[in-house]
Enzyme design. Structure first.
Site, PDB file in Angstrom:
ATOM      1  N   TYR A  48       7.725 -40.061 -16.303  1.00 19.55           N
ATOM      2  CA  TYR A  48       9.273 -40.010 -16.151  1.00 19.55           C
ATOM      3  C   TYR A  48       9.693 -41.559 -16.470  1.00 19.55           C
ATOM      4  CZ  TYR A  48      14.030 -39.770 -14.390  1.00 19.55           C
ATOM      5  OH  TYR A  48      15.455 -39.762 -14.230  1.00 19.55           O
ATOM      6  N   SER A  58      17.112 -44.308 -16.565  1.00 19.89           N
ATOM      7  CA  SER A  58      17.081 -44.312 -14.968  1.00 19.89           C
ATOM      8  C   SER A  58      16.332 -45.854 -14.231  1.00 19.89           C
ATOM      9  CB  SER A  58      15.879 -43.362 -14.584  1.00 19.89           C
ATOM     10  OG  SER A  58      15.669 -43.646 -13.146  1.00 19.89           O
ATOM     11  N   ALA A 113       8.755 -42.544 -20.001  1.00 20.11           N
ATOM     12  CA  ALA A 113       9.809 -41.837 -21.136  1.00 20.11           C
ATOM     13  C   ALA A 113      11.073 -42.506 -20.826  1.00 20.11           C
ATOM     14  CB  ALA A 113       9.849 -40.379 -20.703  1.00 20.11           C
ATOM     15  N   LYS A 114      11.653 -42.911 -20.021  1.00 17.21           N
ATOM     16  CA  LYS A 114      12.850 -43.333 -19.560  1.00 17.21           C
ATOM     17  C   LYS A 114      12.854 -44.877 -20.335  1.00 17.21           C
ATOM     18  CE  LYS A 114      15.643 -40.239 -17.686  1.00 17.21           C
ATOM     19  NZ  LYS A 114      16.668 -39.550 -18.356  1.00 17.21           N
TER      20      LYS A 114
HETATM   21  N1  LIG Z   1      20.512 -37.405 -10.415  1.00 14.04           N
HETATM   22  C1  LIG Z   1      19.934 -38.769 -10.214  1.00 14.04           C
HETATM   23  O1  LIG Z   1      19.997 -39.169  -9.245  1.00 14.04           O
HETATM   24  C2  LIG Z   1      19.499 -39.600 -11.507  1.00 14.04           C
HETATM   25  C3  LIG Z   1      18.991 -40.658 -11.141  1.00 14.04           C
HETATM   26  C4  LIG Z   1      18.773 -41.412 -12.616  1.00 14.04           C
HETATM   27  C5  LIG Z   1      18.647 -40.781 -13.815  1.00 14.04           C
HETATM   28  N2  LIG Z   1      19.175 -39.351 -13.746  1.00 14.04           N
HETATM   29  C6  LIG Z   1      19.164 -38.886 -15.246  1.00 14.04           C
HETATM   30  O2  LIG Z   1      20.398 -38.268 -15.499  1.00 14.04           O
HETATM   31  C7  LIG Z   1      20.186 -37.456 -16.167  1.00 14.04           C
HETATM   32  C8  LIG Z   1      21.070 -36.070 -15.655  1.00 14.04           C
HETATM   33  O3  LIG Z   1      20.528 -35.719 -14.283  1.00 14.04           O
HETATM   34  P1  LIG Z   1      21.122 -34.606 -13.559  1.00 14.04           P
HETATM   35  O4  LIG Z   1      20.791 -35.252 -11.851  1.00 14.04           O
HETATM   36  O5  LIG Z   1      22.409 -34.189 -13.869  1.00 14.04           O
HETATM   37  O6  LIG Z   1      19.890 -33.654 -13.568  1.00 14.04           O
HETATM   38  P2  LIG Z   1      20.102 -32.037 -13.570  1.00 14.04           P
HETATM   39  O7  LIG Z   1      18.745 -31.575 -13.600  1.00 14.04           O
HETATM   40  O8  LIG Z   1      21.108 -31.470 -12.712  1.00 14.04           O
HETATM   41  O9  LIG Z   1      20.614 -31.707 -15.280  1.00 14.04           O
HETATM   42  C9  LIG Z   1      19.868 -31.956 -16.326  1.00 14.04           C
HETATM   43  C10 LIG Z   1      20.345 -31.029 -17.398  1.00 14.04           C
HETATM   44  O10 LIG Z   1      19.620 -31.058 -18.632  1.00 14.04           O
HETATM   45  C11 LIG Z   1      19.065 -29.968 -18.863  1.00 14.04           C
HETATM   46  N3  LIG Z   1      17.899 -30.003 -19.996  1.00 14.04           N
HETATM   47  C12 LIG Z   1      16.775 -30.471 -19.387  1.00 14.04           C
HETATM   48  N4  LIG Z   1      15.644 -30.093 -20.282  1.00 14.04           N
HETATM   49  C13 LIG Z   1      16.320 -29.555 -21.332  1.00 14.04           C
HETATM   50  C14 LIG Z   1      15.951 -29.295 -22.610  1.00 14.04           C
HETATM   51  N5  LIG Z   1      14.668 -29.602 -23.043  1.00 14.04           N
HETATM   52  N6  LIG Z   1      16.863 -28.800 -23.458  1.00 14.04           N
HETATM   53  C15 LIG Z   1      17.945 -28.509 -23.011  1.00 14.04           C
HETATM   54  N7  LIG Z   1      18.594 -29.083 -21.912  1.00 14.04           N
HETATM   55  C16 LIG Z   1      17.582 -29.604 -20.816  1.00 14.04           C
HETATM   56  C17 LIG Z   1      18.967 -28.850 -17.914  1.00 14.04           C
HETATM   57  O11 LIG Z   1      19.103 -27.664 -18.121  1.00 14.04           O
HETATM   58  C18 LIG Z   1      20.043 -29.576 -17.108  1.00 14.04           C
HETATM   59  O12 LIG Z   1      21.248 -28.747 -17.157  1.00 14.04           O
HETATM   60  C19 LIG Z   1      18.775 -37.055 -16.431  1.00 14.04           C
HETATM   61  O13 LIG Z   1      18.650 -37.614 -17.650  1.00 14.04           O
HETATM   62  C20 LIG Z   1      18.290 -37.785 -15.188  1.00 14.04           C
HETATM   63  O14 LIG Z   1      16.966 -38.127 -15.542  1.00 14.04           O
HETATM   64  C21 LIG Z   1      19.816 -38.657 -12.849  1.00 14.04           C
END
Ligand SMILES: NC(=O)c1ccc[n+]([C@@H]2O[C@H](COP(=O)([O-])OP(=O)(O)OC[C@H]3O[C@@H](n4cnc5c(N)ncnc54)[C@H](O)[C@@H]3O)[C@@H](O)[C@H]2O)c1
Length: 245
Positions: A153, A137, A156-157
């Site tokens: 967060y 992230s 961790a990232k």
């Molecule tokens: N959406 C954003 O703007 C954004 C920005 C920067 C980084 N990210 C990163 O991108 C990734 C995806 O984000 P997103 O927006 O699709 O989030 P989201 O919440 O829609 O999807 C995350 C998925 O991870 C699964 N998950 C979480 N913990 C889990 C576990 N312990 N075991 C199994 N599955 C697990 C959840 O069930 C979910 O389906 C994440 O790592 C997030 O930190 C997202």
């Protein structure tokens, strides 16, 4: 024009496959010809995204992950692409943060990456081919005010960033590349809840004044998984409109 199927015959594991970004990533890899097995906690959503090939599993559980990935490796005989996309943030001010919030965030965003990569890597090393793409992230590399309240967060990232570089070096001569995307705020459905003020404040942080398009992120991942990226490893690639500059 015919579509380029640059990932034809490749076998991919995508974690967080049922999530907002995960399902777009799965669709992109499939469109480019890869077979995709999704791993996610959310069994119902996963069944719709990767029918017949999903493994519903808590990725913080080391033994359960080894079993799930073991079944995928046994079925396919190996894995070529791993996208570590599972994760997610929670807001908590540091001076009030509980130990539970801290460990939950580190487990969800970093330990999951260890568990799945540890399970997949031996088959990649054996076949001397593999592409690992981690999703960190902007919070890990900058982003300032946008990530207030996100220390666990961000830490961790940042761990994912460190893991990416160290592992890239460790496996570089064995046919496996390890790269990391550091997305800024993406135009996922969750952003629809933003107030106009929140949206303006967000865009004020981003030099291009554009939210990330999940489709662009997915295409970047497909590029890193494809033949043109054979000599790219250890890269931390911000997809953030200049937010982290
Ligand atoms: N959406 C954003 O703007 C954004 C920005 C920067 C980084 N990210 C990163 O991108 C990734 C995806 O984000 P997103 O927006 O699709 O989030 P989201 O919440 O829609 O999807 C995350 C998925 O991870 C699964 N998950 C979480 N913990 C889990 C576990 N312990 N075991 C199994 N599955 C697990 C959840 O069930 C979910 O389906 C994440 O790592 C997030 O930190 C997202």
């Amino acid at each position: 024009m015919r579509r380029m199927r640059t990932l034809a015959g490749r076998r991919a594991v995508v974690t967080g496959a049922a999530g907002a970004l995960g399902r777009v990533i799965v669709a992109q890899l499939q469109a480019e010809g890869a077979a995709v097995a999704g791993l996610d906690l959310n069994a119902d959503a996963l069944a719709a995204v990767t029918p017949g090939l999903g493994e519903a599993v808590d990725l913080t559980d080391f033994d359960a992950v080894q079993r799930s990935v073991g079944r995928v490796v046994e079925k396919w005989g190996g894995v070529d692409i791993l996208v570590n996309g599972a994760g997610g943030g929670a807001v908590s001010w540091f001076h009030e943060m509980t130990y539970d919030t801290w460990t939950t965030q580190v487990d969800r965003n970093l330990t999951t990456v260890f568990n799945v990569t540890r399970a997949v890597l031996p088959s990649m090393l054996e076949q001397r081919h593999g592409r690992i793409i981690n999703i960190a992230s902007v919070a890990a590399i900058g982003g300032g005010r946008l990530v207030r309240g996100a220390t666990a967060y961000a830490a961790a990232k940042a761990g994912v960033v460190g893991l990416t570089k160290a592992l890239a070096i460790e496996v570089a001569e064995r046919g496996v590349t390890v790269n990391c995307i550091a997305p800024g705020a993406q135009a996922t459905p969750g952003r629809d809840r933003d107030t106009p003020e929140r949206r303006e404040a967000l865009l004020d942080q981003i030099p291009t004044r554009l939210l990330g398009e999940p489709g662009h992120l997915a295409q970047t991942i497909a590029f890193l998984a494809g033949p043109a990226a054979v000599n790219i490893t250890g890269v931390i690639l911000p997809l953030d409109g200049g937010h982290s500059i």
